[in-house]
Design a protein around this motif. Structure first.
Motif, PDB file in Angstrom:
ATOM      1  N   VAL A 104       0.716  -1.122   0.065  1.00 15.78           N
ATOM      2  CA  VAL A 104      -0.117  -0.146   0.119  1.00 15.78           C
ATOM      3  C   VAL A 104       0.820   1.324  -0.030  1.00 15.78           C
ATOM      4  O   VAL A 104       0.555   2.322  -0.741  1.00 15.78           O
ATOM      5  CB  VAL A 104      -0.907   0.075   0.850  1.00 15.78           C
ATOM      6  CG1 VAL A 104      -1.942   1.244   1.083  1.00 15.78           C
ATOM      7  CG2 VAL A 104      -1.850  -1.178   1.200  1.00 15.78           C
ATOM      8  N   GLU A 105       1.968   1.100   0.683  1.00 15.20           N
ATOM      9  CA  GLU A 105       2.776   2.332   0.944  1.00 15.20           C
ATOM     10  C   GLU A 105       3.522   2.701  -0.738  1.00 15.20           C
ATOM     11  O   GLU A 105       3.549   3.792  -1.006  1.00 15.20           O
ATOM     12  CB  GLU A 105       4.309   2.111   1.748  1.00 15.20           C
ATOM     13  CG  GLU A 105       3.833   1.947   3.271  1.00 15.20           C
ATOM     14  CD  GLU A 105       3.473   3.332   3.632  1.00 15.20           C
ATOM     15  OE1 GLU A 105       4.134   4.210   3.246  1.00 15.20           O
ATOM     16  OE2 GLU A 105       2.363   3.299   4.385  1.00 15.20           O
TER      17      GLU A 105
ATOM     18  N   VAL B  57       4.157   5.836  -5.609  1.00 21.47           N
ATOM     19  CA  VAL B  57       3.788   6.020  -7.025  1.00 21.47           C
ATOM     20  C   VAL B  57       2.902   6.916  -7.521  1.00 21.47           C
ATOM     21  O   VAL B  57       2.894   7.433  -8.602  1.00 21.47           O
ATOM     22  CB  VAL B  57       3.597   4.494  -7.543  1.00 21.47           C
ATOM     23  CG1 VAL B  57       3.205   4.658  -9.129  1.00 21.47           C
ATOM     24  CG2 VAL B  57       4.852   3.575  -7.433  1.00 21.47           C
ATOM     25  N   THR B  58       1.649   6.937  -6.783  1.00 22.49           N
ATOM     26  CA  THR B  58       0.772   7.855  -7.231  1.00 22.49           C
ATOM     27  C   THR B  58       1.389   9.261  -6.917  1.00 22.49           C
ATOM     28  O   THR B  58       1.193  10.139  -7.879  1.00 22.49           O
ATOM     29  CB  THR B  58      -0.397   7.862  -6.049  1.00 22.49           C
ATOM     30  OG1 THR B  58      -0.948   6.351  -5.971  1.00 22.49           O
ATOM     31  CG2 THR B  58      -1.568   8.637  -6.701  1.00 22.49           C
ATOM     32  N   GLN B  59       2.093   9.632  -5.900  1.00 16.70           N
ATOM     33  CA  GLN B  59       2.496  11.033  -5.726  1.00 16.70           C
ATOM     34  C   GLN B  59       3.541  11.277  -6.792  1.00 16.70           C
ATOM     35  O   GLN B  59       3.338  12.236  -7.579  1.00 16.70           O
ATOM     36  CB  GLN B  59       3.436  10.872  -4.470  1.00 16.70           C
ATOM     37  CG  GLN B  59       4.071  12.296  -4.129  1.00 16.70           C
ATOM     38  CD  GLN B  59       3.256  13.295  -3.850  1.00 16.70           C
ATOM     39  OE1 GLN B  59       2.081  13.120  -3.320  1.00 16.70           O
ATOM     40  NE2 GLN B  59       3.434  14.516  -4.231  1.00 16.70           N
ATOM     41  N   ALA B  60       4.387  10.210  -7.329  1.00 16.61           N
ATOM     42  CA  ALA B  60       5.475  10.301  -8.545  1.00 16.61           C
ATOM     43  C   ALA B  60       4.634  10.521  -9.924  1.00 16.61           C
ATOM     44  O   ALA B  60       4.942  11.551 -10.568  1.00 16.61           O
ATOM     45  CB  ALA B  60       6.081   9.145  -8.658  1.00 16.61           C
TER      46      ALA B  60
ATOM     47  N   PHE C 239       9.142  -0.991  -4.728  1.00 19.30           N
ATOM     48  CA  PHE C 239       8.933  -0.136  -5.777  1.00 19.30           C
ATOM     49  C   PHE C 239       8.428   1.252  -5.396  1.00 19.30           C
ATOM     50  O   PHE C 239       7.312   1.343  -4.732  1.00 19.30           O
ATOM     51  CB  PHE C 239       7.890  -0.713  -7.061  1.00 19.30           C
ATOM     52  CG  PHE C 239       7.749  -0.207  -8.349  1.00 19.30           C
ATOM     53  CD1 PHE C 239       8.547  -0.853  -9.407  1.00 19.30           C
ATOM     54  CD2 PHE C 239       7.311   1.049  -8.614  1.00 19.30           C
ATOM     55  CE1 PHE C 239       8.386  -0.280 -10.833  1.00 19.30           C
ATOM     56  CE2 PHE C 239       7.084   1.362  -9.962  1.00 19.30           C
ATOM     57  CZ  PHE C 239       7.812   1.040 -11.012  1.00 19.30           C
ATOM     58  N   GLY C 240       9.195   2.439  -6.006  1.00 19.50           N
ATOM     59  CA  GLY C 240       8.677   3.787  -5.673  1.00 19.50           C
ATOM     60  C   GLY C 240       8.849   4.774  -6.559  1.00 19.50           C
ATOM     61  O   GLY C 240       9.028   4.362  -7.651  1.00 19.50           O
ATOM     62  N   GLY C 241       8.952   5.984  -6.168  1.00 19.20           N
ATOM     63  CA  GLY C 241       9.296   7.114  -6.954  1.00 19.20           C
ATOM     64  C   GLY C 241      10.052   6.920  -8.157  1.00 19.20           C
ATOM     65  O   GLY C 241      10.133   7.093  -9.485  1.00 19.20           O
TER      66      GLY C 241
END
Ligand code: IPE
Ligand code: IPE
Ligand code: MG
Length: 240
Positions: free
Chosen positions: A35-36, A41-44, A209-211
């Motif tokens: 969820v984090e 990813v939404t922010q990115a 997986f992130g920005g």
């Protein structure tokens, strides 16, 4: 060269269970961290100027997992909905859930509908969560709906007409489909809508997986030559 930003990025979020096991935890621990990743990813995507981000959160086939894990995932979705409202509103994100809602617990269905209504006026990014979804289910329900309306008079139906019966009606097809965790398959995801999507596979497990990882995928996408069955721009130029 100017960087091309996909209008619609779609992600098959995979590897939560393996990520948790690697760390000596239960699978649920991976889902919590997953969820984090959605948040990051939404922010990115908001920052990159992407208009649609969709995520495959739960497939129709995932109902075959042990009841305990299914229940855990439904509760997690419920929690995330109540915790994320403020951030979604602040970032101008419209929230939508698409899939076969029949099997979703009614309290979760109500929470989803309420958040969809609350965020309906936001237009910076649309975040679509595919829940209890499968591509074959989508095509089949579209065919049934069309039959109800058209009967056997379908000779003039175009691909665009058919697309209006899919649950993604009005949403552009994904330009880029990312799958994490090293698996290289679609697992019954957007079978119709993904006809010409660029595919990007990475070994990274979803909770990692992130920005930055999203940025790398967009970078790779912008180097792709999308031909849609025609010729590349360069070849078309040479042949003139
Ligand atoms: C993706 O992670 C999330 C869902 C499908 C709900 P998995 O739960 O499939 O994790 P792995 O693939 O077993 O590691
Ligand atoms: C695909 O992951 C579905 C989601 C990410 C929601 P799975 O883990 O269910 O896929 P398979 O079973 O490995 O193909
Ligand atoms: Mg998996």
């Amino acid at each position: 060269m100017e960087k091309r930003i996909p209008a619609h990025i779609s992600i098959i979020m995979d590897g939560n269970g393996r990520w948790a096991k690697e760390k000596g935890h239960e699978r649920g621990y991976g889902h919590i961290h997953g969820v984090e990743s959605v948040r990051k990813v939404t922010q990115a995507c908001v920052e990159e100027g992407v208009k649609y981000l969709s995520v495959y959160a739960f497939s129709e086939e995932n109902w075959s997992r042990p009841a305990e894990e299914v229940g855990f995932l439904m509760n997690l979705m419920m929690d995330a909905i109540s915790r994320e409202v403020e951030t979604l509103m602040k970032n101008g994100v419209r929230f939508r859930v698409l899939g076969n809602m029949e099997r979703i617990p009614s309290t979760l269905q109500d929470a989803i509908r309420a958040l969809e209504e609350q965020t309906a006026g936001n237009d910076r990014l649309t975040l679509i969560v595919f829940l209890s979804y499968s591509g074959q289910w989508d095509i089949l329900q579209a065919a049934k709906k069309m039959a109800m309306e058209h009967g056997t008079d379908v000779s003039g139906v175009t691909r665009e007409d058919f697309g209006r019966y899919l649950v993604t009606a009005g949403i552009p097809d994904p330009d880029l489909i990312i799958r994490t965790s090293g698996e290289q398959r679609l697992s019954n995801y957007l079978l119709w809508q993904g006809a010409y999507s660029e595919l990007y596979f990475t070994d990274i497990l979803w909770p990692d997986f992130g920005g930055k990882e999203l940025h790398d995928a967009v970078e790779a996408y912008s180097r792709r030559d999308r031909r849609f069955g025609g010729l590349s721009k360069k070849e078309a130029g040479d042949n003139q």
